[in-house]
Design a protein around this motif. Structure first.
Motif, PDB file in Angstrom:
ATOM      1  N   ARG A  34       0.912  -1.485   0.204  1.00 49.66           N
ATOM      2  CA  ARG A  34       0.064   0.179   0.331  1.00 49.66           C
ATOM      3  C   ARG A  34       0.998   1.232   0.376  1.00 49.66           C
ATOM      4  O   ARG A  34       0.568   2.192  -0.383  1.00 49.66           O
ATOM      5  CB  ARG A  34      -1.254   0.222   1.058  1.00 49.66           C
ATOM      6  CG  ARG A  34      -1.828  -1.411   1.704  1.00 49.66           C
ATOM      7  CD  ARG A  34      -2.610  -1.814   0.207  1.00 49.66           C
ATOM      8  NE  ARG A  34      -4.066  -2.695   0.616  1.00 49.66           N
ATOM      9  CZ  ARG A  34      -3.304  -3.733   0.616  1.00 49.66           C
ATOM     10  NH1 ARG A  34      -1.604  -4.354  -0.144  1.00 49.66           N
ATOM     11  NH2 ARG A  34      -4.664  -4.949   0.344  1.00 49.66           N
ATOM     12  N   ILE A  35       1.558   1.000   0.642  1.00 50.64           N
ATOM     13  CA  ILE A  35       2.785   2.142   0.914  1.00 50.64           C
ATOM     14  C   ILE A  35       3.300   2.715  -0.231  1.00 50.64           C
ATOM     15  O   ILE A  35       3.430   3.988  -0.464  1.00 50.64           O
ATOM     16  CB  ILE A  35       4.066   2.352   1.941  1.00 50.64           C
ATOM     17  CG1 ILE A  35       3.110   2.564   3.682  1.00 50.64           C
ATOM     18  CG2 ILE A  35       4.921   3.087   2.176  1.00 50.64           C
ATOM     19  CD1 ILE A  35       4.241   1.642   4.182  1.00 50.64           C
ATOM     20  N   ALA A  36       3.987   1.526  -1.438  1.00 51.38           N
ATOM     21  CA  ALA A  36       4.713   1.846  -1.828  1.00 51.38           C
ATOM     22  C   ALA A  36       3.700   2.706  -3.372  1.00 51.38           C
ATOM     23  O   ALA A  36       4.287   3.415  -4.090  1.00 51.38           O
ATOM     24  CB  ALA A  36       5.003   0.425  -2.982  1.00 51.38           C
ATOM     25  N   THR A  37       2.896   2.323  -3.144  1.00 44.19           N
ATOM     26  CA  THR A  37       1.770   3.318  -4.238  1.00 44.19           C
ATOM     27  C   THR A  37       1.071   5.017  -3.873  1.00 44.19           C
ATOM     28  O   THR A  37       0.885   5.626  -4.968  1.00 44.19           O
ATOM     29  CB  THR A  37       0.451   2.474  -4.144  1.00 44.19           C
ATOM     30  OG1 THR A  37      -0.378   3.265  -3.037  1.00 44.19           O
ATOM     31  CG2 THR A  37      -0.464   1.451  -4.820  1.00 44.19           C
ATOM     32  N   ALA A  38       1.700   5.376  -2.601  1.00 40.39           N
ATOM     33  CA  ALA A  38       1.851   6.549  -2.598  1.00 40.39           C
ATOM     34  C   ALA A  38       3.434   7.189  -2.898  1.00 40.39           C
ATOM     35  O   ALA A  38       3.328   8.443  -2.791  1.00 40.39           O
ATOM     36  CB  ALA A  38       1.172   6.777  -0.741  1.00 40.39           C
ATOM     37  N   HIS A  39       4.282   6.375  -2.776  1.00 37.37           N
ATOM     38  CA  HIS A  39       5.485   6.955  -3.175  1.00 37.37           C
ATOM     39  C   HIS A  39       5.610   7.839  -2.078  1.00 37.37           C
ATOM     40  O   HIS A  39       6.051   9.561  -2.432  1.00 37.37           O
ATOM     41  CB  HIS A  39       5.181   7.796  -4.451  1.00 37.37           C
ATOM     42  CG  HIS A  39       5.270   7.185  -6.030  1.00 37.37           C
ATOM     43  ND1 HIS A  39       5.949   5.662  -6.436  1.00 37.37           N
ATOM     44  CD2 HIS A  39       3.986   6.643  -6.774  1.00 37.37           C
ATOM     45  CE1 HIS A  39       5.645   5.662  -7.130  1.00 37.37           C
ATOM     46  NE2 HIS A  39       3.926   5.979  -7.102  1.00 37.37           N
ATOM     47  N   PRO A  40       5.880   7.594  -0.977  1.00 38.13           N
ATOM     48  CA  PRO A  40       6.696   8.456  -0.593  1.00 38.13           C
ATOM     49  C   PRO A  40       8.093   9.150  -0.282  1.00 38.13           C
ATOM     50  O   PRO A  40       8.766   8.243  -1.538  1.00 38.13           O
ATOM     51  CB  PRO A  40       6.563   7.270   0.974  1.00 38.13           C
ATOM     52  CG  PRO A  40       6.405   6.441   1.061  1.00 38.13           C
ATOM     53  CD  PRO A  40       5.864   5.907  -0.778  1.00 38.13           C
ATOM     54  N   LYS A  41       8.507   9.651   0.506  1.00 33.86           N
ATOM     55  CA  LYS A  41      10.060  10.322   0.327  1.00 33.86           C
ATOM     56  C   LYS A  41      10.898   9.336   0.434  1.00 33.86           C
ATOM     57  O   LYS A  41      11.984   9.236   0.032  1.00 33.86           O
ATOM     58  CB  LYS A  41      10.473  11.852   1.081  1.00 33.86           C
ATOM     59  CG  LYS A  41      10.208  13.076   0.053  1.00 33.86           C
ATOM     60  CD  LYS A  41      10.227  14.199   0.893  1.00 33.86           C
ATOM     61  CE  LYS A  41      10.174  15.361   0.323  1.00 33.86           C
ATOM     62  NZ  LYS A  41      10.443  16.461   1.022  1.00 33.86           N
ATOM     63  N   LEU A  45       9.493  -4.827  -0.423  1.00 30.19           N
ATOM     64  CA  LEU A  45      10.475  -4.288  -1.004  1.00 30.19           C
ATOM     65  C   LEU A  45      11.077  -3.043  -2.132  1.00 30.19           C
ATOM     66  O   LEU A  45      10.880  -2.558  -1.956  1.00 30.19           O
ATOM     67  CB  LEU A  45      11.455  -4.878   0.463  1.00 30.19           C
ATOM     68  CG  LEU A  45      11.372  -5.120   1.769  1.00 30.19           C
ATOM     69  CD1 LEU A  45      12.451  -6.106   2.217  1.00 30.19           C
ATOM     70  CD2 LEU A  45      11.477  -4.372   2.753  1.00 30.19           C
ATOM     71  N   ALA A  46      11.816  -4.155  -2.886  1.00 32.88           N
ATOM     72  CA  ALA A  46      11.718  -4.436  -4.109  1.00 32.88           C
ATOM     73  C   ALA A  46      10.824  -2.432  -4.805  1.00 32.88           C
ATOM     74  O   ALA A  46      11.851  -2.185  -5.758  1.00 32.88           O
ATOM     75  CB  ALA A  46      11.417  -4.508  -5.444  1.00 32.88           C
ATOM     76  N   LYS A  47       9.622  -2.463  -4.201  1.00 32.47           N
ATOM     77  CA  LYS A  47       8.881  -0.925  -5.007  1.00 32.47           C
ATOM     78  C   LYS A  47       9.222  -0.223  -3.971  1.00 32.47           C
ATOM     79  O   LYS A  47       8.968   1.030  -4.618  1.00 32.47           O
ATOM     80  CB  LYS A  47       7.266  -1.703  -4.763  1.00 32.47           C
ATOM     81  CG  LYS A  47       7.262  -3.121  -5.544  1.00 32.47           C
ATOM     82  CD  LYS A  47       5.672  -2.902  -5.341  1.00 32.47           C
ATOM     83  CE  LYS A  47       4.854  -4.458  -6.301  1.00 32.47           C
ATOM     84  NZ  LYS A  47       4.273  -5.576  -6.309  1.00 32.47           N
ATOM     85  N   ILE A  48      10.143  -0.446  -3.374  1.00 32.40           N
ATOM     86  CA  ILE A  48       9.939   1.452  -2.531  1.00 32.40           C
ATOM     87  C   ILE A  48      11.276   1.751  -2.713  1.00 32.40           C
ATOM     88  O   ILE A  48      12.895   1.426  -2.277  1.00 32.40           O
ATOM     89  CB  ILE A  48       9.867   0.939  -0.977  1.00 32.40           C
ATOM     90  CG1 ILE A  48       9.042   0.053  -0.027  1.00 32.40           C
ATOM     91  CG2 ILE A  48      10.609   2.362   0.287  1.00 32.40           C
ATOM     92  CD1 ILE A  48       7.993   0.909   0.080  1.00 32.40           C
ATOM     93  N   ASP A  49      11.071   2.997  -3.334  1.00 31.85           N
ATOM     94  CA  ASP A  49      12.354   3.942  -2.983  1.00 31.85           C
ATOM     95  C   ASP A  49      12.915   4.504  -1.837  1.00 31.85           C
ATOM     96  O   ASP A  49      12.025   4.756  -1.070  1.00 31.85           O
ATOM     97  CB  ASP A  49      11.998   5.497  -3.938  1.00 31.85           C
ATOM     98  CG  ASP A  49      11.739   4.785  -5.339  1.00 31.85           C
ATOM     99  OD1 ASP A  49      12.164   3.655  -5.742  1.00 31.85           O
ATOM    100  OD2 ASP A  49      10.356   4.745  -6.002  1.00 31.85           O
ATOM    101  N   ARG A  50      13.792   4.422  -1.519  1.00 33.76           N
ATOM    102  CA  ARG A  50      14.962   5.233  -0.319  1.00 33.76           C
ATOM    103  C   ARG A  50      14.604   4.882   1.007  1.00 33.76           C
ATOM    104  O   ARG A  50      13.572   4.938   1.280  1.00 33.76           O
ATOM    105  CB  ARG A  50      14.566   6.679  -0.867  1.00 33.76           C
ATOM    106  CG  ARG A  50      15.051   7.067  -1.528  1.00 33.76           C
ATOM    107  CD  ARG A  50      14.588   9.207  -1.666  1.00 33.76           C
ATOM    108  NE  ARG A  50      13.025   9.675  -1.648  1.00 33.76           N
ATOM    109  CZ  ARG A  50      12.990   9.074  -3.319  1.00 33.76           C
ATOM    110  NH1 ARG A  50      13.774   9.100  -4.230  1.00 33.76           N
ATOM    111  NH2 ARG A  50      11.550   9.302  -3.371  1.00 33.76           N
ATOM    112  N   LEU A  51      15.175   3.089   0.771  1.00 33.72           N
ATOM    113  CA  LEU A  51      14.890   2.267   1.678  1.00 33.72           C
ATOM    114  C   LEU A  51      15.126   2.469   2.976  1.00 33.72           C
ATOM    115  O   LEU A  51      16.585   2.229   2.355  1.00 33.72           O
ATOM    116  CB  LEU A  51      14.014   0.594   1.574  1.00 33.72           C
ATOM    117  CG  LEU A  51      14.237  -0.506   2.353  1.00 33.72           C
ATOM    118  CD1 LEU A  51      12.798   0.183   2.594  1.00 33.72           C
ATOM    119  CD2 LEU A  51      14.028  -1.913   1.873  1.00 33.72           C
TER     120      LEU A  51
END
Ligand code: ADP
Length: 600
Positions: free
Chosen positions: A70-77, A101-107
């Protein structure tokens, strides 16, 4: 003041003082909370409801996956995960998690420190570009409150930034410039020194971090929109499954560790920091406080000194409040202890020691004035005689015989005056050690006779008989002028402090190379306590004062000085109402002369 300063420093370094300082800090933070800013952090909480909805702790990774999707869809910083993912578990859950996890930028992933080293996440979870961070709070072991965080944790030759800081770095894509004193990120200077692993005080802003439960996020995808451009902190907050709770300076219920990371992040975002006073500044300030207290009481007296002391105390009480408002955390106990101790010490010193000195010197001054008065009085009688006689000579035509008589008187009176002045000067110089004693043989019978002649008129006024017992004998080596002064003084004292119609006896006795010259009266006498003090300058007994006899209390001190400088000593025996006996014990001539020869 130096003593007070040192004691206060020691007090300031104790554990108790540190604890008091911490409590004062908490209080200051509570009354000066950080100003609210638009927050950038959001916590996504795996709470009790989430565990209930998804099947408990064993489904933690599944819940995590669901949340990340769900978080990935919102593109958080940036997304920081406060869960240690160091091991492989069920592949059916691990694989979807790795994909999420792979879908998250700046993890940012958490790592833990164990005996063997850092427990880094399982490589499958380490997405390219992901960073690692430590999750330790800097809890005070005494009161359990977490006031600061160590931005850097160094162990096993590797260091990890704190989760909040790493999330901050990830969110702006920066790397810090490290100096011994601080960390610089872009334009921001973070005052976290290299020593002690870069501690930074967390400026908790109560109730400012929005929190979303994973259940909510999964149920209502709309909620995910709130995460856009935010920095997400994802972790477990369920009190049933984690004991990760943080006590803040604000008191009240402890907050989840997850929120503390978010608060750290917000502190960095805000960019206004609380800096601890430098190590040397504190002792320096305390020294200045002690110095000011000393100066206040050294240069002021009475109520102005107390007002100034109170002002100093007030300033020391208020200063930490004022400094806090300017971003400086200053210890409270050390300076306060210094101020109280120094003010109290200085005031006590002033009133006890200095006042006593003052009183003593005032008494001495009064007596000195009296002595001067007496001396001038003494000198006035020969002066009056000289003046009167010279006037007589000038005004009248006197016959030769009268003229001779008057001239003789003027001569003898002026000589007396000169002698008097000389004696006083000699005694003063003797006291200063400036004068060398004359050494001439003095026949004691002659000397006593001369003194008796001079004192007789005084004695006769009170009908006192002065007699010598037996034959007077003996010879001493010394200064005739001074010795005569001493004997004369003892005689006149005997007359002064005796009632009318009494007797004074003078006797001499050789005693093992010394000559004892005693003057015994039947006067008022003295008690043992008074006896101890009569040779002290300006001392007079109450009895003597009451008798109405004029005196200054210096005569005997001079006598004592003269006798000691002749190598002798004074002995006195006396009883109140029964009379006194003053004995001068001086080396007899033969002995004194031998002594001289030996020296030669
Ligand atoms: P002064 O006689 O000027 O007071 P002195 O130094 O000669 O000073 O004597 C000090 C004090 O010792 C006197 O004031 C008196 O109290 C006491 N004193 C000295 N001689 C005698 C004495 N013969 N009998 C009693 N008291 C004496």
């Amino acid at each position: 003041m130096a003593g007070c300063f040192l004691v206060a420093m020691v007090v300031g370094w104790t554990r108790v003082a540190a604890q008091i300082d911490d409590y004062v800090y908490d209080f200051l933070l509570r009354i000066n909370p950080p100003e609210p800013i638009p927050t950038h952090a959001v916590t996504v909480a795996i709470d009790d409801a989430s565990f209930a909805a998804f099947g408990g702790i064993r489904r933690e990774r599944h819940i995590l996956t669901e949340a990340l999707e769900r978080i990935a869809t919102a593109h958080p910083k940036a997304v920081a995960i406060d869960i240690i993912l160091h091991d492989r578990q069920d592949a059916a859950e691990d694989e979807p998690l790795a994909r999420a996890l792979a879908k998250i930028d700046r993890l940012v992933l958490a790592t833990d420190l164990t005996r063997g080293g850092w427990e880094d996440p399982e490589p499958a979870f380490m997405q390219p570009g992901a960073t690692l961070a430590h999750v330790y709070a800097d809890e005070n072991p005494w009161d359990g409150v977490t006031r600061s965080v160590r931005l850097e944790w160094r162990a096993y030759r590797t260091r990890r930034w704190a989760l909040g800081f790493q999330a901050y770095l990830a969110s702006i894509g920066a790397t810090p410039l490290e100096t011994l004193k601080d960390l610089q990120v872009g334009n921001e200077v973070i005052p976290a020194r290299y020593a002690d692993m870069r501690p930074l005080r967390i400026l908790y802003a109560p109730d400012s971090i929005p929190s979303i439960s994973v259940v909510e996020l999964v149920k209502n995808p709309e909620v995910a929109k709130q995460l856009k451009d935010k920095v997400v902190f994802l972790g477990v907050t369920s009190s049933s499954f984690t004991r990760d709770r943080i006590h803040t300076p604000f008191g009240g219920d402890p907050i989840p560790g997850l929120e503390a990371h978010a608060q750290t992040f917000e502190t960095l975002e805000r960019g206004r920091f609380l800096v601890d006073a430098e190590n040397l500044t504190v002792p320096l300030m305390c020294a200045v406080i002690a110095l000011i207290a000393g100066l206040v009481f050294a240069f002021l007296a009475g109520w102005p000194s107390y007002v100034a002391g109170a002002a100093l105390l007030g300033a020391v009480h208020i200063a930490p409040f004022w400094l806090f408002r300017h971003g400086i955390v200053f210890p409270y106990t050390g300076p306060l202890a210094t101020a109280w101790l120094a003010c109290f010490g200085a005031a006590a010193y002033q009133s006890l020691v200095v006042r006593r000195q003052l009183r003593r010197s005032e008494v001495e001054r009064a007596r000195y004035r009296q002595a001067i008065h007496f001396v001038t009085h003494e000198m006035r009688s020969p002066l009056t005689a000289i003046q009167g006689s010279s006037e007589l000579m000038g005004r009248y035509n006197l016959n030769e015989e009268k003229r001779k008589q008057i001239a003789g008187m003027i001569n003898s009176e002026s000589k007396r005056l000169a002698r008097m002045i000389q004696t006083f000067l000699d005694v003063e110089r003797l006291a200063d050690g400036q004068m060398e004693l004359k050494r001439e043989p003095i026949a004691i019978p002659h000397l006593v006779q001369a003194c008796l002649e001079r004192a007789r008129p005084l004695a006769e006024r009170k009908n006192i008989v002065m007699t010598s017992v037996g034959v007077l004998e003996g010879e001493v080596l010394g200064d005739r002028e001074l010795m005569e002064y001493a004997v004369y003084n003892l005689l006149t004292n005997a007359v002064k402090y005796s009632a009318a119609d009494t007797e004074i006896t003078i006797s001499t006795r050789p005693d093992a190379g010394f000559l004892r010259l005693s003057i015994k009266d039947q006067g008022m006498g003295m008690d043992a306590h008074e006896l101890k003090q009569i040779f002290t300058r300006f001392y007079r007994t109450k009895r003597a004062e009451a008798s109405g006899e004029a005196g200054t209390g210096i005569g005997l001190s001079i006598v004592d000085q003269i006798v000691t400088s002749h190598g002798g000593r004074m002995e006195v025996s006396s009883e109140p109402g029964k009379g006194s006996c003053f004995t001068m014990v001086v080396p007899a001539f033969a002995v004194a002369a031998q002594g001289r020869r030996a020296v030669r």
